[in-house]
Write a protein that holds these residues in place. Structure first.
Motif, PDB file in Angstrom:
ATOM      1  N   ALA A 154      38.430  -5.497  49.339  1.00  0.00           N
ATOM      2  CA  ALA A 154      37.290  -4.808  48.900  1.00  0.00           C
ATOM      3  C   ALA A 154      36.743  -4.390  50.105  1.00  0.00           C
ATOM      4  O   ALA A 154      37.003  -4.864  51.399  1.00  0.00           O
ATOM      5  CB  ALA A 154      36.546  -5.921  48.191  1.00  0.00           C
ATOM      6  N   ASP A 156      32.674  -3.437  51.405  1.00  0.00           N
ATOM      7  CA  ASP A 156      31.170  -3.298  51.056  1.00  0.00           C
ATOM      8  C   ASP A 156      30.594  -2.366  52.339  1.00  0.00           C
ATOM      9  O   ASP A 156      30.854  -2.578  53.540  1.00  0.00           O
ATOM     10  CB  ASP A 156      30.697  -4.601  51.343  1.00  0.00           C
ATOM     11  CG  ASP A 156      30.790  -5.308  50.068  1.00  0.00           C
ATOM     12  OD1 ASP A 156      31.440  -4.871  49.300  1.00  0.00           O
ATOM     13  OD2 ASP A 156      30.488  -6.585  49.924  1.00  0.00           O
ATOM     14  N   GLU A 157      29.991  -1.037  51.866  1.00  0.00           N
ATOM     15  CA  GLU A 157      29.250  -0.401  52.645  1.00  0.00           C
ATOM     16  C   GLU A 157      27.940  -0.067  51.873  1.00  0.00           C
ATOM     17  O   GLU A 157      27.786   0.998  51.345  1.00  0.00           O
ATOM     18  CB  GLU A 157      30.013   0.974  53.078  1.00  0.00           C
ATOM     19  CG  GLU A 157      31.390   0.730  53.642  1.00  0.00           C
ATOM     20  CD  GLU A 157      32.162   1.876  54.224  1.00  0.00           C
ATOM     21  OE1 GLU A 157      31.713   3.073  53.767  1.00  0.00           O
ATOM     22  OE2 GLU A 157      33.014   1.909  54.971  1.00  0.00           O
ATOM     23  N   PRO A 158      27.123  -0.797  51.857  1.00  0.00           N
ATOM     24  CA  PRO A 158      25.733  -0.713  51.262  1.00  0.00           C
ATOM     25  C   PRO A 158      25.112   0.445  51.195  1.00  0.00           C
ATOM     26  O   PRO A 158      25.020   1.143  52.529  1.00  0.00           O
ATOM     27  CB  PRO A 158      24.676  -1.777  51.757  1.00  0.00           C
ATOM     28  CG  PRO A 158      25.705  -3.011  52.498  1.00  0.00           C
ATOM     29  CD  PRO A 158      26.908  -2.083  52.840  1.00  0.00           C
ATOM     30  N   ARG A 161      29.904  -0.544  46.851  1.00  0.00           N
ATOM     31  CA  ARG A 161      30.840  -1.611  46.972  1.00  0.00           C
ATOM     32  C   ARG A 161      32.187  -0.985  46.461  1.00  0.00           C
ATOM     33  O   ARG A 161      32.089  -0.602  45.538  1.00  0.00           O
ATOM     34  CB  ARG A 161      30.700  -2.934  46.356  1.00  0.00           C
ATOM     35  CG  ARG A 161      31.912  -3.674  46.409  1.00  0.00           C
ATOM     36  CD  ARG A 161      31.663  -5.176  45.979  1.00  0.00           C
ATOM     37  NE  ARG A 161      31.909  -6.037  46.953  1.00  0.00           N
ATOM     38  CZ  ARG A 161      32.473  -7.597  46.873  1.00  0.00           C
ATOM     39  NH1 ARG A 161      32.615  -7.498  45.763  1.00  0.00           N
ATOM     40  NH2 ARG A 161      33.077  -8.295  47.933  1.00  0.00           N
ATOM     41  N   ALA A 169      34.028  -7.808  40.870  1.00  0.00           N
ATOM     42  CA  ALA A 169      32.764  -7.450  41.603  1.00  0.00           C
ATOM     43  C   ALA A 169      31.478  -7.573  41.210  1.00  0.00           C
ATOM     44  O   ALA A 169      30.405  -7.774  41.466  1.00  0.00           O
ATOM     45  CB  ALA A 169      33.032  -6.234  42.450  1.00  0.00           C
ATOM     46  N   PRO A 178      26.896  -8.145  44.942  1.00  0.00           N
ATOM     47  CA  PRO A 178      26.726  -8.422  46.426  1.00  0.00           C
ATOM     48  C   PRO A 178      25.381  -7.837  46.720  1.00  0.00           C
ATOM     49  O   PRO A 178      24.960  -7.052  46.383  1.00  0.00           O
ATOM     50  CB  PRO A 178      27.951  -7.769  46.917  1.00  0.00           C
ATOM     51  CG  PRO A 178      29.000  -7.585  45.839  1.00  0.00           C
ATOM     52  CD  PRO A 178      27.879  -7.530  44.634  1.00  0.00           C
ATOM     53  N   ILE A 181      24.082  -4.285  47.434  1.00  0.00           N
ATOM     54  CA  ILE A 181      24.843  -3.289  46.718  1.00  0.00           C
ATOM     55  C   ILE A 181      24.112  -2.578  45.401  1.00  0.00           C
ATOM     56  O   ILE A 181      23.713  -3.631  44.378  1.00  0.00           O
ATOM     57  CB  ILE A 181      26.164  -3.892  46.434  1.00  0.00           C
ATOM     58  CG1 ILE A 181      26.983  -4.390  47.741  1.00  0.00           C
ATOM     59  CG2 ILE A 181      27.221  -2.894  45.462  1.00  0.00           C
ATOM     60  CD1 ILE A 181      27.238  -3.381  48.647  1.00  0.00           C
ATOM     61  N   VAL A 184      29.092  -0.277  42.235  1.00  0.00           N
ATOM     62  CA  VAL A 184      30.242  -0.508  42.625  1.00  0.00           C
ATOM     63  C   VAL A 184      31.054   0.728  42.152  1.00  0.00           C
ATOM     64  O   VAL A 184      31.083   1.476  41.104  1.00  0.00           O
ATOM     65  CB  VAL A 184      30.893  -1.798  41.765  1.00  0.00           C
ATOM     66  CG1 VAL A 184      32.345  -1.910  41.961  1.00  0.00           C
ATOM     67  CG2 VAL A 184      29.971  -2.989  42.230  1.00  0.00           C
TER      68      VAL A 184
END
Length: 258
Positions: A154, A156-158, A161, A169, A178, A181, A184
Motif C-alpha cells: 500500500a 500513503d501520500e496524504p 491512500r 484499507a 488512516p 487520508i 482511498v
C-alpha cells in the motif's frame, strides 16, 4: 478528523475534437481538480504527474492458452500501447499500478515479460511502481526483469491512500481510515455501470466509481471481466471509455432515487 474529498473531474472526450482536444481539456481541468479521470481508463494527479491504472492482468490470455483454451493474442500489446500513449500525452513522471499487473504465474511467459520490458524501456524516464494485488504472486520475483521501480503493499501520500483492495484499507466507521487520508484509491473490483435508455434498452460498461471515501478505477486490461456496482445516494459514477469519460450518476441511479 478526515480531510475533505479531493476534487475529482473528467478530463474530456476524444470525440469532441481528437486527442489534442482531450489533452487541452485535461490541462484546463487540472487547474481546479486534484484527480483527473482520463479517456483510456486511467486517472492523473497533476501535482505529482502521477498516472493511476489498475488491473492490467497481463498474461491472462497466455494463462488460458496454457490451459488449452484457444484465446487469440494481442490484448496485452494493445493495453501497453494505450498505457504508453497516456504516459507520453500527459508527461507522466510516475505510474502507480494499483494491483494485478500480472494475471497468474503460469501466464508470465518469456514473451509476456519481454513485451512489458520493451514497453518499460520505451518509457524509461517514467517510474513504475506496483501496489501488489491478489494476482501478483510472481511480481516481486520478476520485478527486476520487468523493470519495476518498487513493489509495495500500500502507499500513503496524504490525503490519498493507494491500495488494490479497498476493503483492506477502510471500514464502516470512517475513523478507521488512516490518519490524514481523505480518499482511498483502489482497483480489484473491475467496476461496471448499468444504464437504461428511454426506450428501455440496457447498456453496461466500465466505469470509475466513487462511494464515500473510496474511488475505484476501472480495469485497464482489455481481457477482463467486470462487476456491476451499486449506485448509492452517496455515489458518483463516470463511464470509462477509451475515447471519453462521461459522468452518468443521474442516469445510473434507480428511477425512484433520481
Amino acid at each position: 478528523m478526515i480531510p475533505p474529498l479531493p476534487v475529482i473531474a473528467a478530463a474530456g472526450s476524444l470525440a469532441s475534437g481528437g486527442l489534442s482536444a482531450a489533452v487541452a481539456a485535461a490541462a484546463t481541468a487540472s487547474a481546479a481538480a486534484d484527480i483527473l479521470l482520463l479517456p483510456g481508463r486511467g486517472a492523473f494527479i497533476p501535482t505529482s504527474r502521477t498516472l493511476l491504472v489498475a488491473d492490467l492482468h497481463l498474461g491472462k490470455a497466455a494463462t488460458f492458452r496454457r490451459a488449452g483454451i484457444p484465446i487469440p493474442e494481442g490484448s496485452s500489446q494493445g493495453d501497453l500501447a494505450r498505457l504508453e500513449a497516456l504516459i507520453r500525452d500527459h508527461a507522466v513522471a510516475r505510474v502507480l499500478v494499483l494491483g494485478d499487473l500480472l494475471h497468474a504465474a503460469s501466464g508470465c511467459t518469456p514473451d509476456v515479460v519481454a513485451e512489458f520490458r520493451a514497453f518499460r524501456d520505451r518509457v524509461a524516464a517514467t517510474a513504475v511502481v506496483l501496489v501488489l494485488g491478489n494476482h501478483d504472486v510472481a511480481a516481486r520475483r520478476l520485478a527486476g526483469e520487468l523493470g519495476l521501480d518498487d513493489c509495495v503493499s500500500a502507499l500513503d501520500e496524504p490525503p490519498l491512500r493507494f491500495v488494490h483492495i479497498a476493503a483492506a484499507a477502510t471500514a464502516a466507521d470512517d475513523e478507521a481510515l488512516p490518519s490524514g487520508i481523505g480518499l482511498v484509491v483502489a482497483g480489484h473490483v473491475h467496476p461496471r455501470v448499468k444504464l437504461r435508455g428511454p426506450s428501455g434498452d440496457r447498456f453496461a460498461d466500465r466505469c470509475f466509481h466513487l462511494d464515500d471515501h473510496v474511488l475505484t478505477l476501472p480495469a485497464f486490461g482489455s481481457f477482463t471481466g467486470g462487476h456491476a456496482v451499486e449506485i448509492t445516494d452517496r455515489a458518483r459514477v463516470w463511464l470509462a471509455r477509451d475515447d471519453a469519460v462521461l459522468e452518468v450518476t443521474r442516469l445510473a441511479r434507480p428511477a425512484t432515487r433520481r
